[in-house]
Design a protein around this motif. Sequence first.
Motif, PDB file in Angstrom:
ATOM      1  N   ASP A 271       0.809  -1.221   0.000  1.00  0.00           N
ATOM      2  CA  ASP A 271       0.000   0.000   0.000  1.00  0.00           C
ATOM      3  C   ASP A 271       0.843   1.272   0.000  1.00  0.00           C
ATOM      4  O   ASP A 271       0.297   2.366  -0.113  1.00  0.00           O
ATOM      5  CB  ASP A 271      -0.932   0.013   1.213  1.00  0.00           C
ATOM      6  N   ASP A 272       2.158   1.156   0.136  1.00  0.00           N
ATOM      7  CA  ASP A 272       3.040   2.325   0.204  1.00  0.00           C
ATOM      8  C   ASP A 272       4.053   2.234  -0.934  1.00  0.00           C
ATOM      9  O   ASP A 272       5.034   1.505  -0.836  1.00  0.00           O
ATOM     10  CB  ASP A 272       3.744   2.350   1.563  1.00  0.00           C
ATOM     11  N   GLN A 273       3.827   2.993  -2.015  1.00  0.00           N
ATOM     12  CA  GLN A 273       4.712   2.885  -3.177  1.00  0.00           C
ATOM     13  C   GLN A 273       6.145   3.294  -2.850  1.00  0.00           C
ATOM     14  O   GLN A 273       7.100   2.684  -3.340  1.00  0.00           O
ATOM     15  CB  GLN A 273       4.186   3.750  -4.326  1.00  0.00           C
ATOM     16  N   ALA A 274       6.314   4.317  -2.009  1.00  0.00           N
ATOM     17  CA  ALA A 274       7.656   4.782  -1.679  1.00  0.00           C
ATOM     18  C   ALA A 274       8.443   3.707  -0.939  1.00  0.00           C
ATOM     19  O   ALA A 274       9.582   3.380  -1.301  1.00  0.00           O
ATOM     20  CB  ALA A 274       7.576   6.064  -0.841  1.00  0.00           C
ATOM     21  N   ALA A 275       7.851   3.150   0.116  1.00  0.00           N
ATOM     22  CA  ALA A 275       8.537   2.097   0.874  1.00  0.00           C
ATOM     23  C   ALA A 275       8.721   0.854   0.014  1.00  0.00           C
ATOM     24  O   ALA A 275       9.764   0.183   0.077  1.00  0.00           O
ATOM     25  CB  ALA A 275       7.738   1.775   2.134  1.00  0.00           C
ATOM     26  N   PHE A 276       7.715   0.543  -0.782  1.00  0.00           N
ATOM     27  CA  PHE A 276       7.789  -0.619  -1.668  1.00  0.00           C
ATOM     28  C   PHE A 276       8.955  -0.470  -2.650  1.00  0.00           C
ATOM     29  O   PHE A 276       9.761  -1.385  -2.826  1.00  0.00           O
ATOM     30  CB  PHE A 276       6.463  -0.750  -2.420  1.00  0.00           C
ATOM     31  N   GLY A 277       9.048   0.689  -3.285  1.00  0.00           N
ATOM     32  CA  GLY A 277      10.115   0.902  -4.262  1.00  0.00           C
ATOM     33  C   GLY A 277      11.491   0.900  -3.626  1.00  0.00           C
ATOM     34  O   GLY A 277      12.458   0.408  -4.218  1.00  0.00           O
ATOM     35  N   ALA A 278      11.605   1.452  -2.414  1.00  0.00           N
ATOM     36  CA  ALA A 278      12.900   1.470  -1.742  1.00  0.00           C
ATOM     37  C   ALA A 278      13.369   0.067  -1.388  1.00  0.00           C
ATOM     38  O   ALA A 278      14.547  -0.267  -1.531  1.00  0.00           O
ATOM     39  CB  ALA A 278      12.822   2.338  -0.487  1.00  0.00           C
ATOM     40  N   ARG A 279      12.434  -0.778  -0.938  1.00  0.00           N
ATOM     41  CA  ARG A 279      12.815  -2.147  -0.579  1.00  0.00           C
ATOM     42  C   ARG A 279      12.978  -3.039  -1.800  1.00  0.00           C
ATOM     43  O   ARG A 279      13.422  -4.185  -1.678  1.00  0.00           O
ATOM     44  CB  ARG A 279      11.767  -2.750   0.364  1.00  0.00           C
ATOM     45  N   MET A 280      12.629  -2.526  -2.964  1.00  0.00           N
ATOM     46  CA  MET A 280      12.820  -3.307  -4.191  1.00  0.00           C
ATOM     47  C   MET A 280      14.297  -3.601  -4.439  1.00  0.00           C
ATOM     48  O   MET A 280      14.651  -4.577  -5.094  1.00  0.00           O
ATOM     49  CB  MET A 280      12.239  -2.557  -5.377  1.00  0.00           C
ATOM     50  N   LYS A 281      15.183  -2.737  -3.895  1.00  0.00           N
ATOM     51  CA  LYS A 281      16.614  -2.987  -4.050  1.00  0.00           C
ATOM     52  C   LYS A 281      16.998  -4.356  -3.507  1.00  0.00           C
ATOM     53  O   LYS A 281      17.842  -5.051  -4.076  1.00  0.00           O
ATOM     54  CB  LYS A 281      17.410  -1.912  -3.312  1.00  0.00           C
ATOM     55  N   ASP A 282      16.394  -4.734  -2.373  1.00  0.00           N
ATOM     56  CA  ASP A 282      16.714  -6.035  -1.770  1.00  0.00           C
ATOM     57  C   ASP A 282      16.317  -7.176  -2.704  1.00  0.00           C
ATOM     58  O   ASP A 282      17.046  -8.172  -2.832  1.00  0.00           O
ATOM     59  CB  ASP A 282      15.986  -6.182  -0.435  1.00  0.00           C
TER      60      ASP A 282
ATOM     61  N   LEU B 105      16.086  -7.031  -6.004  1.00  0.00           N
ATOM     62  CA  LEU B 105      16.983  -7.038  -7.168  1.00  0.00           C
ATOM     63  C   LEU B 105      18.330  -7.651  -6.810  1.00  0.00           C
ATOM     64  O   LEU B 105      18.907  -8.412  -7.597  1.00  0.00           O
ATOM     65  CB  LEU B 105      17.165  -5.615  -7.691  1.00  0.00           C
ATOM     66  N   ARG B 106      18.843  -7.339  -5.623  1.00  0.00           N
ATOM     67  CA  ARG B 106      20.116  -7.940  -5.204  1.00  0.00           C
ATOM     68  C   ARG B 106      19.972  -9.457  -5.029  1.00  0.00           C
ATOM     69  O   ARG B 106      20.871 -10.218  -5.380  1.00  0.00           O
ATOM     70  CB  ARG B 106      20.589  -7.308  -3.896  1.00  0.00           C
ATOM     71  N   ALA B 107      18.851  -9.873  -4.477  1.00  0.00           N
ATOM     72  CA  ALA B 107      18.634 -11.310  -4.287  1.00  0.00           C
ATOM     73  C   ALA B 107      18.570 -12.046  -5.615  1.00  0.00           C
ATOM     74  O   ALA B 107      18.939 -13.227  -5.704  1.00  0.00           O
ATOM     75  CB  ALA B 107      17.345 -11.539  -3.497  1.00  0.00           C
ATOM     76  N   LEU B 108      18.109 -11.362  -6.651  1.00  0.00           N
ATOM     77  CA  LEU B 108      18.027 -11.960  -7.992  1.00  0.00           C
ATOM     78  C   LEU B 108      19.296 -11.738  -8.787  1.00  0.00           C
ATOM     79  O   LEU B 108      19.317 -11.944  -9.999  1.00  0.00           O
ATOM     80  CB  LEU B 108      16.832 -11.366  -8.744  1.00  0.00           C
ATOM     81  N   ASP B 109      20.365 -11.285  -8.119  1.00  0.00           N
ATOM     82  CA  ASP B 109      21.666 -11.046  -8.761  1.00  0.00           C
ATOM     83  C   ASP B 109      21.572  -9.984  -9.843  1.00  0.00           C
ATOM     84  O   ASP B 109      22.237 -10.064 -10.884  1.00  0.00           O
ATOM     85  CB  ASP B 109      22.236 -12.349  -9.354  1.00  0.00           C
ATOM     86  N   LEU B 110      20.755  -8.969  -9.606  1.00  0.00           N
ATOM     87  CA  LEU B 110      20.628  -7.854 -10.532  1.00  0.00           C
ATOM     88  C   LEU B 110      21.160  -6.590  -9.868  1.00  0.00           C
ATOM     89  O   LEU B 110      21.132  -6.460  -8.645  1.00  0.00           O
ATOM     90  CB  LEU B 110      19.166  -7.648 -10.939  1.00  0.00           C
ATOM     91  N   ASP B 111      21.616  -5.650 -10.679  1.00  0.00           N
ATOM     92  CA  ASP B 111      22.170  -4.405 -10.171  1.00  0.00           C
ATOM     93  C   ASP B 111      21.039  -3.438  -9.841  1.00  0.00           C
ATOM     94  O   ASP B 111      20.316  -3.008 -10.753  1.00  0.00           O
ATOM     95  CB  ASP B 111      23.091  -3.789 -11.236  1.00  0.00           C
ATOM     96  N   PRO B 112      20.858  -3.064  -8.562  1.00  0.00           N
ATOM     97  CA  PRO B 112      19.777  -2.124  -8.225  1.00  0.00           C
ATOM     98  C   PRO B 112      20.035  -0.725  -8.729  1.00  0.00           C
ATOM     99  O   PRO B 112      19.149   0.119  -8.704  1.00  0.00           O
ATOM    100  CB  PRO B 112      19.729  -2.163  -6.692  1.00  0.00           C
ATOM    101  N   GLY B 113      21.248  -0.444  -9.202  1.00  0.00           N
ATOM    102  CA  GLY B 113      21.548   0.840  -9.819  1.00  0.00           C
ATOM    103  C   GLY B 113      21.611   1.953  -8.796  1.00  0.00           C
ATOM    104  O   GLY B 113      21.853   1.746  -7.610  1.00  0.00           O
ATOM    105  N   ASP B 114      21.362   3.178  -9.303  1.00  0.00           N
ATOM    106  CA  ASP B 114      21.485   4.361  -8.462  1.00  0.00           C
ATOM    107  C   ASP B 114      20.140   4.873  -7.980  1.00  0.00           C
ATOM    108  O   ASP B 114      19.994   6.046  -7.631  1.00  0.00           O
ATOM    109  CB  ASP B 114      22.180   5.485  -9.238  1.00  0.00           C
ATOM    110  N   ALA B 115      19.094   4.025  -8.027  1.00  0.00           N
ATOM    111  CA  ALA B 115      17.792   4.486  -7.520  1.00  0.00           C
ATOM    112  C   ALA B 115      17.966   4.914  -6.073  1.00  0.00           C
ATOM    113  O   ALA B 115      18.431   4.160  -5.239  1.00  0.00           O
ATOM    114  CB  ALA B 115      16.771   3.367  -7.635  1.00  0.00           C
ATOM    115  N   ASP B 116      17.585   6.163  -5.768  1.00  0.00           N
ATOM    116  CA  ASP B 116      17.929   6.692  -4.460  1.00  0.00           C
ATOM    117  C   ASP B 116      16.971   6.296  -3.361  1.00  0.00           C
ATOM    118  O   ASP B 116      17.304   6.333  -2.196  1.00  0.00           O
ATOM    119  CB  ASP B 116      18.059   8.224  -4.501  1.00  0.00           C
TER     120      ASP B 116
END
Length: 633
Positions: free
Chosen positions: A194-205, A207-218
């Motif tokens: 329900d929280d896009q901001a928190a959801f998007g921030a935790r998306m880095k985890d 992407l890392r778990a899938l061996d993908l580069d989370p990039g510079d998303a702040d």
Amino acid sequence: MVYVWRMAAAETPVETFKRALSHAARALAEQAELEVRFGSDGPRLSNGVLSLPHPPRDPAAPESAALRGQADRLALRLANHDPALDARLRPIDMNAAEVFDAVEQARVEAVGARELKGVRRNLESALITRLEKSGALRAEAAQVPVAEAAALLLRERMTGEPAPDGAKAMLDRVRADLEAKAGAELDTLAALGDDQAAFGARMKDLLRALDLDPGDADGGDSPEEDGEDDADKPDQDQADQDEQEEQDGGEGGDSLDGTADDQSAEDERQARPDGTPGEPDGEGQEDAPELSEGDRPNHQQTQDDGRAVEVYRAFTTAYDEVIDAAELCDPMELDRLRALLDAQLSTLGSVVSRLANKLQRRLLAQQNRSWMFDLEEGMLDTARLTRVITDPTSPLSFKMESESPFRDTVVTLLIDNSGSMRGRPIMVAAVCADILARTLERCGVKVEILGFTTRAWKGGQSREAWISAGKPANPGRLNDLRHIIYKGADAPWRRAKKNLGLMMREGLLKENIDGEALEWAHDRLLARPEARRIMMVISDGSPVDDSTQSANAALYLDKHLRQVIEKIETRSPVELLAIGIGHDVTRWYRRALTIVDVEQLAGAMTEKLAELFEAEPKSVSSKGGRAPHKRAA
């Protein structure tokens, strides 16, 4: 009152369906004034306008559910998605961004349709239709798109329902592996839906778990991710942007015609340290200006020699489409365009037909057909029925044709649908594709005919999203892809022949982004069960998209095309060849032919295909069906 009743009674079922679909979309989007249009360029969102394809003539047809799903999908995105926040959180790496976009869309749909069972069913129909068109449902485990699989797993967690029947088999091929890698991260994301901001921030985890580069998303809107360095970055970016706008003349930076952006990029190219002037199409340019690694989000270090190489990406894939040709045109218009193509066949068809017949004779001569007799099953051997008549106790005899070498082959014709092909080049390409499809079909070879272009000139909704996000540097591809399926490999020619007339339609041919088109056609081939896969590319030059080229480093699209070709030619079982019309494509492809006159196209296509069939199939390694990597001499 009687007059009103008569008007309502005169409304056709299709008009009633359109009206109901429009009202439902406005309700889901929570925008009572949302404009809903129906045309050949949907489904898409642009400037607050929701465009949808024309509904089928029978609103009760199964296709209507997929159309309702497309409308619900876009409406829920309007209601539950913040594009500006998404632009800040979205990673730079292309593969990571693809997973990010798919998982975010799954969140949007799950949140919006949580209590609406009918909407969930519509979304499932749209999902299955999209996966079927992309070939993902038939893909082996190694070829299942990670983005789609991750989105389905999140969908299951947020809705509490299993994946739809059509997609469940695909997901089960990779479920165990993805759960082991990223199950915990997906559980966390589901709780933050329900929280896009928190959801998007935790998306880095994830992407890392899938061996993908989370990039510079702040992840700037998440307090857990904020730091001192990140706090100063937006102000610095704004200062850099203001300084650049002052150099460009101050105002007009947000002009939709791209004039200011193009001039800015041109000034930047002319100010390169080596003093080499830039050119709009990237011809004659070597490397982009030297920048520090932190200033070049589209670059990364290679493991081989440490030199910086470009990482290709798209700013957004939300507005891309893979679409059947029949969906871009109403049936009556398609009949008219096919008639126009048939008129050209009467003049050019005799020449192409002779060459096609020659190709057919060469192919059939290599097949060496033979029969096996006295079998217990197969085709009844009528020549031996006399034995049964003379001796009723004799068993029936059956025969079976031995396998011929071309029965397990598929050919993809990938045709450049760019504006520079307008006129006779695209007409000849359509005629040649039409006749070659018939010829190869008679020889037992399956044929797929694909086209590639963009949905807009000089950038579409992707560019508008980039402008809304503040025009970040090095954004990647800034146009909306349109990949067209004229004929699927499993579709007989007689059912798809009308679609080829679409190439004659005015306004269809726009820009060409060849690298992603090759990847798309290549992935479709890899999903095929045939042992031998051949792809022929017909183009008239290098990739061109003004909006992308003006906002990125020099030769951005060209370099990506070279990377894709090198990958296919050295590490894929797909056999790739190209024919250039008026341009030397041997600069990109190892196996290529350049023709000066478009009238030579028919002969070039048939000759090159004949050479391929006469040669040995491309050797592949035993692991994963890939050939060993070899560098070009």
